[in-house]
Design a protein around this motif. Structure first.
Motif, mmCIF file in Angstrom:
data_model
loop_
_atom_site.group_PDB
_atom_site.id
_atom_site.type_symbol
_atom_site.label_atom_id
_atom_site.label_comp_id
_atom_site.label_asym_id
_atom_site.label_seq_id
_atom_site.Cartn_x
_atom_site.Cartn_y
_atom_site.Cartn_z
ATOM 1 N N ALA A 12 0.851 -1.188 0.000
ATOM 2 C CA ALA A 12 0.000 0.000 0.000
ATOM 3 C C ALA A 12 0.888 1.239 0.000
ATOM 4 C CB ALA A 12 -0.914 -0.002 1.216
ATOM 5 N N GLY A 13 1.160 1.753 -1.189
ATOM 6 C CA GLY A 13 1.969 2.962 -1.353
ATOM 7 C C GLY A 13 1.483 3.653 -2.615
ATOM 8 N N CYS A 14 2.140 4.747 -2.965
ATOM 9 C CA CYS A 14 1.676 5.504 -4.133
ATOM 10 C C CYS A 14 2.513 5.219 -5.359
ATOM 11 C CB CYS A 14 1.699 6.992 -3.819
ATOM 12 S SG CYS A 14 3.366 7.683 -3.801
ATOM 13 N N SER A 15 3.533 4.350 -5.213
ATOM 14 C CA SER A 15 4.511 3.999 -6.254
ATOM 15 C C SER A 15 5.605 5.069 -6.388
ATOM 16 C CB SER A 15 3.863 3.702 -7.618
ATOM 17 O OG SER A 15 3.571 4.880 -8.313
ATOM 18 N N GLY A 16 5.505 6.130 -5.571
ATOM 19 C CA GLY A 16 6.522 7.192 -5.639
ATOM 20 C C GLY A 16 7.923 6.688 -5.306
ATOM 21 N N CYS A 17 8.004 5.713 -4.391
ATOM 22 C CA CYS A 17 9.328 5.178 -4.051
ATOM 23 C C CYS A 17 9.919 4.449 -5.259
ATOM 24 C CB CYS A 17 9.226 4.237 -2.845
ATOM 25 S SG CYS A 17 8.814 5.094 -1.315
ATOM 26 N N HIS A 18 9.064 3.757 -6.004
ATOM 27 C CA HIS A 18 9.563 3.094 -7.218
ATOM 28 C C HIS A 18 9.948 4.118 -8.294
ATOM 29 C CE1 HIS A 18 8.427 -0.808 -5.600
ATOM 30 N NE2 HIS A 18 9.041 -1.350 -6.640
ATOM 31 N N VAL A 58 10.872 -3.298 -0.251
ATOM 32 C CA VAL A 58 9.414 -3.346 -0.096
ATOM 33 C C VAL A 58 8.880 -1.946 0.123
ATOM 34 C CG1 VAL A 58 7.497 -4.252 1.263
ATOM 35 C CG2 VAL A 58 9.524 -5.666 0.887
ATOM 36 N N GLU A 59 8.123 -1.450 -0.840
ATOM 37 C CA GLU A 59 7.447 -0.147 -0.702
ATOM 38 C C GLU A 59 6.041 -0.361 -0.138
ATOM 39 O OE1 GLU A 59 6.999 2.405 -4.289
ATOM 40 O OE2 GLU A 59 4.936 2.689 -3.660
ATOM 41 N N GLY A 60 5.608 0.556 0.735
ATOM 42 C CA GLY A 60 4.211 0.574 1.161
ATOM 43 C C GLY A 60 3.958 -0.125 2.479
ATOM 44 N N PHE A 84 11.302 0.049 2.443
ATOM 45 C CA PHE A 84 11.683 1.034 1.422
ATOM 46 C C PHE A 84 10.701 2.214 1.423
ATOM 47 C CE2 PHE A 84 11.663 1.543 -3.502
ATOM 48 C CZ PHE A 84 12.543 2.595 -3.454
ATOM 49 N N GLY A 85 11.087 3.295 2.101
ATOM 50 C CA GLY A 85 10.247 4.495 2.111
ATOM 51 C C GLY A 85 9.388 4.585 3.367
ATOM 52 N N ASP A 86 8.873 5.789 3.609
ATOM 53 C CA ASP A 86 8.147 6.049 4.854
ATOM 54 C C ASP A 86 6.895 5.185 5.015
ATOM 55 O OD1 ASP A 86 10.039 7.905 5.508
ATOM 56 O OD2 ASP A 86 8.770 9.676 5.194
ATOM 57 N N CYS A 87 6.217 4.854 3.931
ATOM 58 C CA CYS A 87 4.998 4.033 4.081
ATOM 59 C C CYS A 87 5.338 2.639 4.578
ATOM 60 C CB CYS A 87 4.222 3.948 2.762
ATOM 61 S SG CYS A 87 3.464 5.501 2.298
ATOM 62 N N ALA A 88 6.465 2.102 4.147
ATOM 63 C CA ALA A 88 6.888 0.788 4.648
ATOM 64 C C ALA A 88 7.388 0.904 6.088
ATOM 65 C CB ALA A 88 7.975 0.209 3.743
ATOM 66 N N ALA A 91 4.086 3.253 7.954
ATOM 67 C CA ALA A 91 2.727 3.159 7.378
ATOM 68 C C ALA A 91 2.246 4.527 6.852
ATOM 69 C CB ALA A 91 1.708 2.510 8.296
ATOM 70 N N ASN A 92 2.782 5.619 7.373
ATOM 71 C CA ASN A 92 2.699 6.938 6.713
ATOM 72 C C ASN A 92 1.320 7.263 6.132
ATOM 73 O OD1 ASN A 92 4.058 9.317 5.824
ATOM 74 N ND2 ASN A 92 4.541 8.407 3.846
ATOM 75 N N VAL A 93 1.237 7.662 4.897
ATOM 76 C CA VAL A 93 -0.017 8.146 4.296
ATOM 77 C C VAL A 93 -1.142 7.096 4.321
ATOM 78 C CG1 VAL A 93 -1.091 9.082 2.214
ATOM 79 C CG2 VAL A 93 1.232 9.781 2.840
ATOM 80 N N PRO A 94 -0.903 5.853 3.925
ATOM 81 C CA PRO A 94 -2.020 4.902 3.943
ATOM 82 C C PRO A 94 -2.620 4.718 5.334
ATOM 83 C CG PRO A 94 -0.121 3.952 2.818
ATOM 84 C CD PRO A 94 0.322 5.255 3.390
ATOM 85 N N PRO A 149 14.141 5.164 5.218
ATOM 86 C CA PRO A 149 13.026 6.110 5.207
ATOM 87 C C PRO A 149 13.109 7.093 4.037
ATOM 88 C CG PRO A 149 14.567 6.662 6.958
ATOM 89 C CD PRO A 149 15.098 5.431 6.295
ATOM 90 N N GLY A 150 12.079 7.938 3.965
ATOM 91 C CA GLY A 150 12.021 8.945 2.893
ATOM 92 C C GLY A 150 10.691 8.847 2.185
ATOM 93 N N CYS A 151 10.169 9.975 1.759
ATOM 94 C CA CYS A 151 8.873 9.990 1.072
ATOM 95 C C CYS A 151 8.970 10.850 -0.180
ATOM 96 C CB CYS A 151 7.784 10.494 2.008
ATOM 97 S SG CYS A 151 6.131 10.477 1.286
ATOM 98 N N PRO A 152 9.574 10.284 -1.230
ATOM 99 C CA PRO A 152 10.279 8.999 -1.260
ATOM 100 C C PRO A 152 11.740 9.199 -0.883
ATOM 101 C CG PRO A 152 10.243 9.944 -3.457
ATOM 102 C CD PRO A 152 9.550 10.934 -2.561
ATOM 103 N N PRO A 153 12.474 8.100 -0.589
ATOM 104 C CA PRO A 153 13.926 8.226 -0.482
ATOM 105 C C PRO A 153 14.463 8.668 -1.848
ATOM 106 C CG PRO A 153 13.207 5.927 -0.156
ATOM 107 C CD PRO A 153 11.994 6.727 -0.476
HETATM 108 S S1 SF4 Z 1 6.767 6.782 1.121
HETATM 109 FE FE1 SF4 Z 1 5.882 8.530 0.023
HETATM 110 S S2 SF4 Z 1 6.561 8.223 -2.104
HETATM 111 FE FE2 SF4 Z 1 6.816 6.242 -1.031
HETATM 112 S S3 SF4 Z 1 4.904 5.137 -1.393
HETATM 113 FE FE3 SF4 Z 1 4.644 6.248 0.535
HETATM 114 S S4 SF4 Z 1 3.664 8.193 -0.042
HETATM 115 FE FE4 SF4 Z 1 4.513 7.294 -1.907
#
Ligand code: SF4
Length: 182
Positions: A12-18, A58-60, A84-88, A91-94, A149-153
């Motif tokens: 569950a992410g926005c694909s921004g990390c990818h 792993v993103e999300g 991989f990234g703040d959502c992982a 859990a961040n935005v989701p 971490p990072g949104c996105p890294p």
């Molecule tokens: S960490 Fe940010 S860029 Fe990556 S999936 Fe989550 S919202 Fe998108």
């Protein structure tokens, strides 16, 4: 030298990390000399997560039954799992939906209260995965080896994390460049 079996996954992410991973640009060509991409939404068309993966990004967050099943399979079949990234990592935005207190109020809000026409709850067992009551960061479900971490890294951080892994070394996740959130 045999190539490292490399995978990337998004839950569950926005694909921004990818997208940030793709910002590695020409370094991706260099990376391809060291890794075999065995599973990835941006680099492979395999549908089944394979056995014997060396490194997986792993993103999300973990938001539904499909995510849950996949992350357990990934952990079982992967040596080094990178959150991989703040959502992982958090859990961040989701996870903003967690404040509604469960999957039922989330579905009610999205599919009944805000629907203009034919309001109905999605129900297709085996096709539409059931939402979990809470979106979870990856480490609350399975052990994680490295947190990025990072949104996105940014691409620099992604490269600095992956490069040591190619040599069998652990990256140093320290300092603002490597562990700043957001
Ligand atoms: S960490 Fe940010 S860029 Fe990556 S999936 Fe989550 S919202 Fe998108």
């Amino acid at each position: 030298m045999s190539k490292i079996k490399f995978a990337t996954v998004w839950l569950a992410g926005c694909s921004g990390c990818h997208m940030s991973f793709l910002d590695l640009d020409e370094w991706l060509i260099e990376l391809a000399e060291y890794v075999e991409v065995v599973y990835s939404p941006v680099g492979s068309d395999l549908k089944e997560y394979p056995e014997g993966v060396d490194v997986c990004l792993v993103e999300g967050g973990v938001a539904n039954e499909d995510n849950l099943e996949l992350i357990h399979l990934i952990r079982k079949r992967t040596k080094t799992l990178v959150s991989f990234g703040d959502c992982a990592v958090t859990a961040n935005v989701p996870a903003m939906r967690n404040m509604l207190g469960g999957s039922e109020p989330v579905l009610r809000r999205g599919y009944l209260e805000l629907a203009d026409e034919t309001p109905q709850l999605p129900y297709a067992p085996g096709i539409v995965p059931e939402l979990l009551d809470r979106v979870l960061p990856v480490h609350e479900v399975v052990p994680v080896d490295i947190y990025m971490p990072g949104c996105p890294p940014d691409a620099h951080r992604i490269k600095a994390t992956i490069e040591p892994l190619l040599k069998g070394e652990k990256p140093k996740m320290e300092g603002r460049d490597m562990i700043k959130f957001g």
